[in-house]
Design a protein around this motif. Structure first.
Motif, PDB file in Angstrom:
ATOM      1  N   VAL A 197       0.831  -1.199   0.000  1.00  0.00           N
ATOM      2  CA  VAL A 197       0.000   0.000   0.000  1.00  0.00           C
ATOM      3  C   VAL A 197       0.869   1.255   0.000  1.00  0.00           C
ATOM      4  O   VAL A 197       1.725   1.425   0.878  1.00  0.00           O
ATOM      5  N   ASP A 198       0.667   2.114  -0.969  1.00  0.00           N
ATOM      6  CA  ASP A 198       1.263   3.463  -0.958  1.00  0.00           C
ATOM      7  C   ASP A 198       2.766   3.466  -0.714  1.00  0.00           C
ATOM      8  O   ASP A 198       3.292   4.362  -0.039  1.00  0.00           O
ATOM      9  N   GLY A 199       3.481   2.466  -1.226  1.00  0.00           N
ATOM     10  CA  GLY A 199       4.931   2.472  -1.098  1.00  0.00           C
ATOM     11  C   GLY A 199       5.466   1.917   0.201  1.00  0.00           C
ATOM     12  O   GLY A 199       6.673   2.020   0.468  1.00  0.00           O
ATOM     13  N   VAL A 200       4.605   1.323   1.053  1.00  0.00           N
ATOM     14  CA  VAL A 200       5.099   0.702   2.280  1.00  0.00           C
ATOM     15  C   VAL A 200       6.040  -0.443   1.908  1.00  0.00           C
ATOM     16  O   VAL A 200       5.884  -1.090   0.870  1.00  0.00           O
ATOM     17  N   HIS A 201       7.029  -0.700   2.745  1.00  0.00           N
ATOM     18  CA  HIS A 201       7.995  -1.770   2.512  1.00  0.00           C
ATOM     19  C   HIS A 201       7.390  -3.087   2.999  1.00  0.00           C
ATOM     20  O   HIS A 201       7.063  -3.229   4.180  1.00  0.00           O
ATOM     21  N   VAL A 202       7.246  -4.066   2.108  1.00  0.00           N
ATOM     22  CA  VAL A 202       6.655  -5.358   2.452  1.00  0.00           C
ATOM     23  C   VAL A 202       7.772  -6.366   2.728  1.00  0.00           C
ATOM     24  O   VAL A 202       8.562  -6.708   1.840  1.00  0.00           O
ATOM     25  N   HIS A 203       7.826  -6.831   3.970  1.00  0.00           N
ATOM     26  CA  HIS A 203       8.868  -7.747   4.457  1.00  0.00           C
ATOM     27  C   HIS A 203       8.178  -9.058   4.794  1.00  0.00           C
ATOM     28  O   HIS A 203       7.506  -9.170   5.826  1.00  0.00           O
TER      29      HIS A 203
END
Length: 451
Positions: A197-203
């Motif tokens: 979402v909106d450039g959040v970093h997905v780890h």
């Protein structure tokens, strides 16, 4: 009062392991090499981890010498900054039937089927629910969403994978169609895409989850991580490592992938351009030789990839786990073992800059103490944490920026907000008011939580 020597909490007499903490090295030689910054051997590491194999128990004086060497190495490598990240945990499902004996996070997947008669305390989130949770957190200012979930039998990597699974006549694939369950978790790629979402970093997507996402196919791990990266995955958590020696894994998690396959998956993630972390979960049935051999495998992996941004020692939380309930362990690691695990990780892993102290595992007081044993990172805000809590952990589910700044400043270190990959860093002024994140896609310095 001086600390009395204490034997490590390892029930050695119960397990006939081939690897034992016996060396031809001396503690003094190993300590000298550590102080001089030489690359340590496994035997050196065992001497430091045990405070010498020439005597029983942990020697408190020698232990302090190891901690001092590690703290000096930490200062030389990363200085006095203590980093933390604004993040959210969004674990998608507790449904799992892998049967790991150290875990109490999962719920038997059979309980999630529509044919099951009875209640269970687990959960499964649909992709749109994950998106709503992450969207709310992004609006609050988080930089990262971390997602580690159970191996739900209905999970497939994507639509193509689901078609292959449903067309297969193999009975050993741990797959059932989503229609058989109360809630359809979607596919891994759908969940990753929903959380991006909106450039959040997905780890997300541990090697164990990546294995689940390729079962029944001839795909390799590069295929899997490539598709996940295209869906929005940014980096891979190096959990599910536990102890990377199969003689230990055969005791605590016989249903999981082997150590070499874990390493294969991590190397593949790096080849497609994803950063990774690495972990160890210790303090159960393993001995000190296993711990150091694990460190050696991580160091070799980092030599090959350079992709590991941090190493995270995770002390086994024993309460409410099958290992403890079945009498296979008597408890977790001692305080001295935790200190030495952090310290030897710093000294042995000469190619990994950042060592994390987990306040979720250790609590605030002990977590801060470990920052003087070689650690330089203090985890993240979390906002939600189910895994340790379900195993009996007692140290909370979130952390505010104000908490971080006050605690780190109190021990004379510099509080620094960071990105997941440590490439963005912002020192935080302890005198600032209010204190909140600024690195997240929508962060503007507003506190994540009401203060």
């Amino acid at each position: 009062m001086a600390e009395a020597p204490r034997s490590a909490n390892v029930p050695r007499e119960r397990y006939d392991f081939d690897l034992q903490p016996v060396t031809a090295q001396s503690f003094e030689n190993a300590l000298a090499k550590a102080r001089d910054g030489e690359r340590l051997t496994v035997e050196d590491g065992v001497e430091l981890m045990t405070t010498g194999t020439d005597r029983d128990g942990i020697d408190p004086v020698r232990k302090e010498l190891v901690l001092e060497a590690a703290d000096r190495r930490r200062a030389a490598v990363v200085g006095d900054e203590v980093t933390f990240v604004a993040n959210l945990n969004n674990n998608v499902t507790t449904a799992c039937n892998t049967g790991c004996l150290f875990c109490n996070f999962k719920d038997r997947s059979e309980q999630f089927r529509t044919s099951h008669d009875g209640d269970h305390g687990g959960f499964t989130k649909r992709p749109h629910e994950s998106r709503e949770i992450v969207q709310d957190a992004v609006e609050k200012g988080v930089y990262e969403v971390t997602s580690v979930s159970g191996l739900h039998p209905a999970f497939a990597l994507d639509g193509e994978h689901r078609e292959l699974l449903e067309a297969s006549d193999r009975g050993d694939l741990n797959y059932r169609p989503p229609a058989e369950y109360e809630v359809d978790p979607g596919t891994y790629c759908e969940q990753i895409g929903a959380m991006a979402v909106d450039g959040v970093h997905v780890h997300s997507m541990t090697p164990e989850e990546a294995y689940h996402g390729r079962r029944g196919t001839d795909w390799n791990y590069e295929d899997v991580y490539g598709r996940l990266a295209d869906a929005g995955l940014d980096s891979v958590p190096g959990t599910a490592a536990e102890i990377l020696l199969d003689e230990v894994r055969d005791v605590i998690c016989p249903g999981k992938i082997g150590s070499e396959e874990w390493l294969e998956a991590m190397e593949a993630a790096a080849r497609v351009g994803l950063d990774t972390t690495a972990t160890i979960m210790y303090g159960h049935v393993e001995n000190e030789r296993h711990r150091v051999e694990h460190l050696a495998k991580i160091r070799r992996l980092q030599d090959r990839t350079g992709a590991i941004t941090e190493f995270v020692p995770l002390s086994f939380v024993h309460q409410q786990t099958p290992l403890y309930e079945r009498g296979m362990v008597e408890g977790g690691a001692s305080d001295a073992e935790d200190e030495l695990m952090i310290a030897v990780s710093r000294l042995f892993l000469d190619n990994v800059d950042h060592i994390q102290s987990s306040w979720v595992k250790f609590g605030d007081t002990k977590g801060l103490k470990l920052l003087s044993c070689g650690a330089d990172d203090f985890m993240g805000t979390i906002l939600s944490e189910e895994i340790t809590t379900r195993a009996g952990g007692e140290h909370g589910e979130f952390r505010s920026f104000r908490d971080y700044v006050e605690m780190i400043d109190a021990i004379g270190r510099v509080p620094v907000e960071r990105s997941t990959d440590y490439r963005q860093r912002r020192p935080v002024d302890p005198a600032a008011d209010p204190v909140g994140p600024t690195l997240g896609p929508k962060a503007d310095g507003t506190p994540l939580l009401a203060e």
